[in-house]
Scaffold this motif. Structure first.
Motif, PDB file in Angstrom:
ATOM      1  N   TYR A 200       0.835  -1.214   0.000  1.00 39.72           N
ATOM      2  CA  TYR A 200       0.000   0.000   0.000  1.00 39.72           C
ATOM      3  C   TYR A 200       0.860   1.250   0.000  1.00 39.72           C
ATOM      4  CZ  TYR A 200      -2.649   3.851   2.031  1.00 39.72           C
ATOM      5  OH  TYR A 200      -3.188   5.096   2.281  1.00 39.72           O
ATOM      6  N   GLU A 201       1.943   1.243   0.787  1.00 36.72           N
ATOM      7  CA  GLU A 201       2.792   2.423   0.874  1.00 36.72           C
ATOM      8  C   GLU A 201       3.546   2.659  -0.433  1.00 36.72           C
ATOM      9  OE1 GLU A 201       3.724   2.351   5.683  1.00 36.72           O
ATOM     10  OE2 GLU A 201       4.979   1.169   4.319  1.00 36.72           O
ATOM     11  N   VAL A 202       4.034   1.596  -1.042  1.00 38.09           N
ATOM     12  CA  VAL A 202       4.720   1.745  -2.329  1.00 38.09           C
ATOM     13  C   VAL A 202       3.757   2.299  -3.378  1.00 38.09           C
ATOM     14  CG1 VAL A 202       5.918   0.534  -4.181  1.00 38.09           C
ATOM     15  CG2 VAL A 202       6.357  -0.099  -1.804  1.00 38.09           C
ATOM     16  N   ASP A 203       2.551   1.757  -3.412  1.00 38.01           N
ATOM     17  CA  ASP A 203       1.550   2.242  -4.376  1.00 38.01           C
ATOM     18  C   ASP A 203       1.224   3.717  -4.141  1.00 38.01           C
ATOM     19  OD1 ASP A 203       1.472  -0.262  -5.490  1.00 38.01           O
ATOM     20  OD2 ASP A 203      -0.376  -0.878  -4.460  1.00 38.01           O
ATOM     21  N   LEU A 204       1.112   4.122  -2.869  1.00 38.09           N
ATOM     22  CA  LEU A 204       0.796   5.520  -2.556  1.00 38.09           C
ATOM     23  C   LEU A 204       1.937   6.437  -2.978  1.00 38.09           C
ATOM     24  CD1 LEU A 204      -1.421   7.262  -1.185  1.00 38.09           C
ATOM     25  CD2 LEU A 204      -0.076   7.104   0.925  1.00 38.09           C
ATOM     26  N   LEU A 205       3.165   6.013  -2.776  1.00 34.65           N
ATOM     27  CA  LEU A 205       4.312   6.815  -3.194  1.00 34.65           C
ATOM     28  C   LEU A 205       4.329   7.000  -4.708  1.00 34.65           C
ATOM     29  CD1 LEU A 205       6.983   5.218  -0.832  1.00 34.65           C
ATOM     30  CD2 LEU A 205       6.324   7.629  -0.814  1.00 34.65           C
ATOM     31  N   ILE A 206       4.090   5.908  -5.431  1.00 34.91           N
ATOM     32  CA  ILE A 206       4.085   5.993  -6.898  1.00 34.91           C
ATOM     33  C   ILE A 206       2.926   6.857  -7.380  1.00 34.91           C
ATOM     34  CG2 ILE A 206       3.782   4.630  -9.001  1.00 34.91           C
ATOM     35  CD1 ILE A 206       5.278   2.356  -7.568  1.00 34.91           C
ATOM     36  N   LYS A 207       1.767   6.705  -6.760  1.00 31.45           N
ATOM     37  CA  LYS A 207       0.592   7.505  -7.129  1.00 31.45           C
ATOM     38  C   LYS A 207       0.870   9.000  -6.962  1.00 31.45           C
ATOM     39  CE  LYS A 207      -4.267   8.224  -5.838  1.00 31.45           C
ATOM     40  NZ  LYS A 207      -5.359   7.800  -4.921  1.00 31.45           N
ATOM     41  N   ASN A 208       1.725   9.350  -6.016  1.00 27.75           N
ATOM     42  CA  ASN A 208       2.016  10.761  -5.757  1.00 27.75           C
ATOM     43  C   ASN A 208       3.320  11.233  -6.391  1.00 27.75           C
ATOM     44  OD1 ASN A 208       0.008  12.124  -3.656  1.00 27.75           O
ATOM     45  ND2 ASN A 208       0.134   9.940  -3.196  1.00 27.75           N
ATOM     46  N   GLY A 209       3.742  10.540  -7.443  1.00 20.68           N
ATOM     47  CA  GLY A 209       4.814  11.054  -8.288  1.00 20.68           C
ATOM     48  C   GLY A 209       6.174  10.432  -8.133  1.00 20.68           C
ATOM     49  N   CYS A 210       6.313   9.405  -7.287  1.00 22.75           N
ATOM     50  CA  CYS A 210       7.621   8.779  -7.097  1.00 22.75           C
ATOM     51  C   CYS A 210       7.869   7.679  -8.129  1.00 22.75           C
ATOM     52  CB  CYS A 210       7.719   8.189  -5.694  1.00 22.75           C
ATOM     53  SG  CYS A 210       7.519   9.404  -4.386  1.00 22.75           S
ATOM     54  N   GLN A 211       9.135   7.362  -8.313  1.00 26.88           N
ATOM     55  CA  GLN A 211       9.540   6.290  -9.216  1.00 26.88           C
ATOM     56  C   GLN A 211      10.257   5.216  -8.396  1.00 26.88           C
ATOM     57  OE1 GLN A 211      11.818   8.075 -12.537  1.00 26.88           O
ATOM     58  NE2 GLN A 211      10.936  10.036 -11.917  1.00 26.88           N
TER      59      GLN A 211
END
Length: 235
Positions: A200-211
């Motif tokens: 969930y945390e990885v998905d949230l980071l990617i959703k908010n612009g992270c790679q």
């Protein structure tokens, strides 16, 4: 200790005062300093100088500046780390400051024990910063921020740190692509806790612009990952 870091108030007079017990012990026992020896001295958040020792007393050493010297450049990076175990926190802060990180953000995540936020080490961050600066010969204190809630940090703060020429890289062992190396632009680096970020945390980071990128087939400790990443990205 490659410079002696002083507070601005200690340099207000013509003769600057070194009176920290730790610094005095090092200068006497490790360097065996004498009057008229030269000594590298920095002013916290100020300039760095070559100085001359003019007086050695039991409780203080006094120096006068000879010439200004250049400080090492900072790395254009924001280091975002899930709060580590207290003993790891000490090493992580010292090493990150020594390596020249501009900004450090400590944040919560699912696998971070809530008790970590009560560690007395958080009250000693200035001491670890000073040790890191003295090791590097630097004077400029990095910006250190604490975020005790993961989701508000990722949704409200993290996007402001990301720009087309300032990406955010998440170190994630199960990502498909390897972490970039030898980049020529600023960035943010995000490192999870021991055990890693949950999906969930990885998905949230990617959703908010992270790679998300991996660091190879080995799982690294937090402090090892920090040093490895900084060396890889800023050769």
């Amino acid at each position: 200790m490659n410079i002696v870091l002083l507070e601005p108030k200690d340099t207000a007079q013509a003769e600057w005062r070194i009176h920290s017990a730790r610094q005095l012990s090092h200068l006497h026992k490790q360097l065996n300093i004498q009057v008229d020896d030269t000594l590298k001295v920095g002013i916290r958040n100020g300039k760095r100088y070559l100085t001359r020792i003019v007086a050695i007393e039991e409780q203080e050493i006094r120096v006068t500046p000879i010439q200004q010297e250049a400080c090492p450049a900072k790395l254009p990076v924001t280091l975002i780390v899930a709060m580590p175990r207290p003993k790891v926190l000490r090493r992580l802060i010292m090493d990150s400051v020594t390596l020249g990180v501009e900004r450090i953000c400590l944040t919560h995540s699912y696998r971070v024990d809530k008790s970590y936020w009560q560690t007395p080490f958080l009250q000693q961050l200035d001491d670890y910063i000073t040790l890191g600066l003295e090791q590097a010969g630097d004077t400029i204190v990095p910006d250190i921020q604490l975020y005790k809630r993961f989701k508000p940090f990722v949704e409200d703060v993290l996007p402001s740190l990301i720009a087309p020429l300032r990406p955010a890289f998440v170190a994630h062992p199960y990502a498909e692509t390897a972490m970039p190396h030898a980049i020529e632009h600023p960035c943010s680096i995000i490192i999870g806790p021991e055990g890693g970020f949950i999906p969930y945390e990885v998905d949230l980071l990617i959703k908010n612009g992270c790679q998300a990128y991996h660091l190879g087939s080995r799982i690294l400790r937090t402090e090892t990952a920090v040093s490895y990443l900084l060396g890889r990205l800023f050769v």
